[in-house]
Motif scaffolding. Sequence first.
Motif, short mmCIF file in Angstrom:
data_model
loop_
_atom_site.label_atom_id
_atom_site.label_comp_id
_atom_site.label_asym_id
_atom_site.label_seq_id
_atom_site.Cartn_x
_atom_site.Cartn_y
_atom_site.Cartn_z
N GLY A 44 -11.44 6.23 8.21
CA GLY A 44 -10.78 5.10 7.57
C GLY A 44 -9.31 5.31 7.30
N THR A 45 -8.72 6.34 7.94
CA THR A 45 -7.29 6.59 7.76
C THR A 45 -6.49 5.46 8.38
OG1 THR A 45 -7.67 8.99 7.85
CG2 THR A 45 -5.42 8.22 8.21
N THR A 46 -5.55 4.93 7.62
CA THR A 46 -4.76 3.80 8.10
C THR A 46 -3.57 4.28 8.92
OG1 THR A 46 -3.41 3.79 6.09
CG2 THR A 46 -5.40 2.44 6.08
N GLN A 47 -2.93 3.32 9.62
CA GLN A 47 -1.78 3.62 10.45
C GLN A 47 -0.49 3.26 9.72
OE1 GLN A 47 -2.82 5.11 13.48
NE2 GLN A 47 -4.68 4.92 12.26
N ILE A 48 0.64 3.71 10.27
CA ILE A 48 1.95 3.43 9.69
C ILE A 48 2.87 2.88 10.78
CG2 ILE A 48 3.98 4.40 8.55
CD1 ILE A 48 2.17 6.55 7.38
N ALA A 49 3.62 1.84 10.46
CA ALA A 49 4.57 1.25 11.40
C ALA A 49 5.87 0.95 10.68
CB ALA A 49 4.01 -0.02 12.03
N GLU A 50 6.97 0.97 11.42
CA GLU A 50 8.28 0.68 10.83
C GLU A 50 8.56 -0.82 10.79
OE1 GLU A 50 11.25 2.89 12.86
OE2 GLU A 50 10.53 4.84 12.16
N SER A 51 7.86 -1.58 11.62
CA SER A 51 8.09 -3.02 11.66
C SER A 51 6.80 -3.75 11.99
CB SER A 51 9.17 -3.37 12.70
OG SER A 51 8.77 -2.93 13.99
N ALA A 52 6.81 -5.06 11.78
CA ALA A 52 5.63 -5.88 12.02
C ALA A 52 5.52 -6.23 13.51
CB ALA A 52 5.70 -7.16 11.20
N LYS A 125 0.19 0.01 7.69
CA LYS A 125 1.10 -0.18 6.56
C LYS A 125 2.55 -0.09 7.03
CE LYS A 125 -2.15 1.97 3.37
NZ LYS A 125 -2.41 3.17 2.56
N VAL A 126 3.36 -1.02 6.55
CA VAL A 126 4.80 -0.98 6.81
C VAL A 126 5.50 -0.25 5.67
CG1 VAL A 126 6.87 -2.36 7.22
CG2 VAL A 126 4.65 -3.15 8.11
N ASP A 127 5.04 -0.47 4.46
CA ASP A 127 5.58 0.20 3.28
C ASP A 127 4.48 0.30 2.24
OD1 ASP A 127 7.38 1.50 1.72
OD2 ASP A 127 8.44 -0.28 1.03
N CYS A 128 4.53 1.35 1.43
CA CYS A 128 3.45 1.54 0.46
C CYS A 128 3.87 2.49 -0.65
CB CYS A 128 2.21 2.10 1.16
SG CYS A 128 0.80 2.36 0.06
N PHE A 129 3.42 2.19 -1.86
CA PHE A 129 3.68 3.07 -3.00
C PHE A 129 3.05 4.44 -2.79
CE2 PHE A 129 -0.33 0.96 -3.92
CZ PHE A 129 -1.14 1.99 -4.39
N CYS A 130 2.04 4.49 -1.92
CA CYS A 130 1.33 5.74 -1.68
C CYS A 130 2.14 6.72 -0.83
CB CYS A 130 -0.02 5.47 -1.01
SG CYS A 130 0.12 4.60 0.58
N PHE A 131 3.26 6.25 -0.26
CA PHE A 131 4.11 7.14 0.52
C PHE A 131 4.87 8.12 -0.37
CE2 PHE A 131 4.68 3.70 4.05
CZ PHE A 131 3.36 3.90 4.43
N GLU A 132 4.94 7.83 -1.66
CA GLU A 132 5.66 8.69 -2.60
C GLU A 132 4.81 8.94 -3.84
OE1 GLU A 132 9.25 6.68 -3.54
OE2 GLU A 132 10.19 7.06 -1.59
N GLU A 133 5.10 10.04 -4.52
CA GLU A 133 4.43 10.32 -5.79
C GLU A 133 4.94 9.36 -6.85
OE1 GLU A 133 3.70 15.13 -5.46
OE2 GLU A 133 5.71 14.38 -5.91
N GLN A 134 4.09 9.05 -7.82
CA GLN A 134 4.44 8.12 -8.88
C GLN A 134 4.36 8.83 -10.23
OE1 GLN A 134 5.41 4.99 -8.06
NE2 GLN A 134 4.98 5.42 -5.89
N VAL A 135 5.42 8.68 -11.02
CA VAL A 135 5.42 9.29 -12.35
C VAL A 135 5.42 8.18 -13.39
CG1 VAL A 135 7.95 9.47 -12.41
CG2 VAL A 135 6.57 10.95 -13.88
N LEU A 136 4.53 8.32 -14.37
CA LEU A 136 4.43 7.35 -15.46
C LEU A 136 4.50 8.09 -16.79
CD1 LEU A 136 1.62 4.85 -14.35
CD2 LEU A 136 4.11 4.53 -14.28
#
Length: 202
Positions: A44-52, A125-136
Motif C-alpha cells: 500500500g505504499t503510495t507514489q510521489i510526483a512533482e506535478s499532476a 502524492k504531489v505534496d504532503c505533511f508526511c514528507f517532513e517531521e511535525q513538531v507541536l
Amino acid sequence: MALSTKRKSLMLVVLGGVVCGMVGLSFAAVPLYDLFCRVTGFGGTTQIAESAPTEIGERIMAVRFNADVSNDVPWRFKPSQLEVELHVGEVGLAFYTATNQSTETILGSATFNVTPLKAGLYFTKVDCFCFEEQVLRPGETARLPVTFFIDPDIVNDRNLDDVTTITLSYTFFNQGEEALNSYLGEQAQLASRDIDGTTKQN
C-alpha cells in the motif's frame, strides 16, 4: 602445525568478511526495501510526483481518510473530511488536524499507506505533511495538508476494476527527545542565519 595455523587465520579472515558483508547488507536492506515498495506500491505504499497528470479520466473514485497515533503520541489527530470523490487524474486537496494534548513538546513523524494495498501503485502524492517531521508544542494545533491524485493508468489495470474506494491512512510516531532536541537546534540555527542576513541587508 604451521599449516593448521594458516588455515585458522584464513578461516578467521573469511568469517570476518562474511560478518562484515552481512552487517552491510542489513543496513542496505532498509533503503532497498523502501525503494522496492515505492516502485511497486507493495504494502500500500503510495507514489510521489512533482506535478499532476495532463489528462483527467472519466472514472470517478472515492478517497476516504483515516488517522491514528502511536501510544506515546498524546495528540488528537483526525481528518478534516471523511471522504472525497474525484476523477482519476484530478488533483485532490485534503486536510488533517493535529493537536498536542500534553504538557510537552513532541516531534512526530507520520507513516502512511493506502488500502486496498494493490491501489498503492496508482495513488500519488504531489505534496504532503508526511514528507517532513511535525513538531507541536503543548496545546498547539496544526492544519496538515495533502495534495494527491489517482493515476489515470488505473483504468488499464484489470486487477483494479473492482476498486471504487481507496482509504488513505496515517499514523504518527514519537521521534523521541534526542531527535526533538536536534530538530529544535537546527531550527534555531536557521532562524539565526535569517536574522543575520536581514541585519546585513539593513
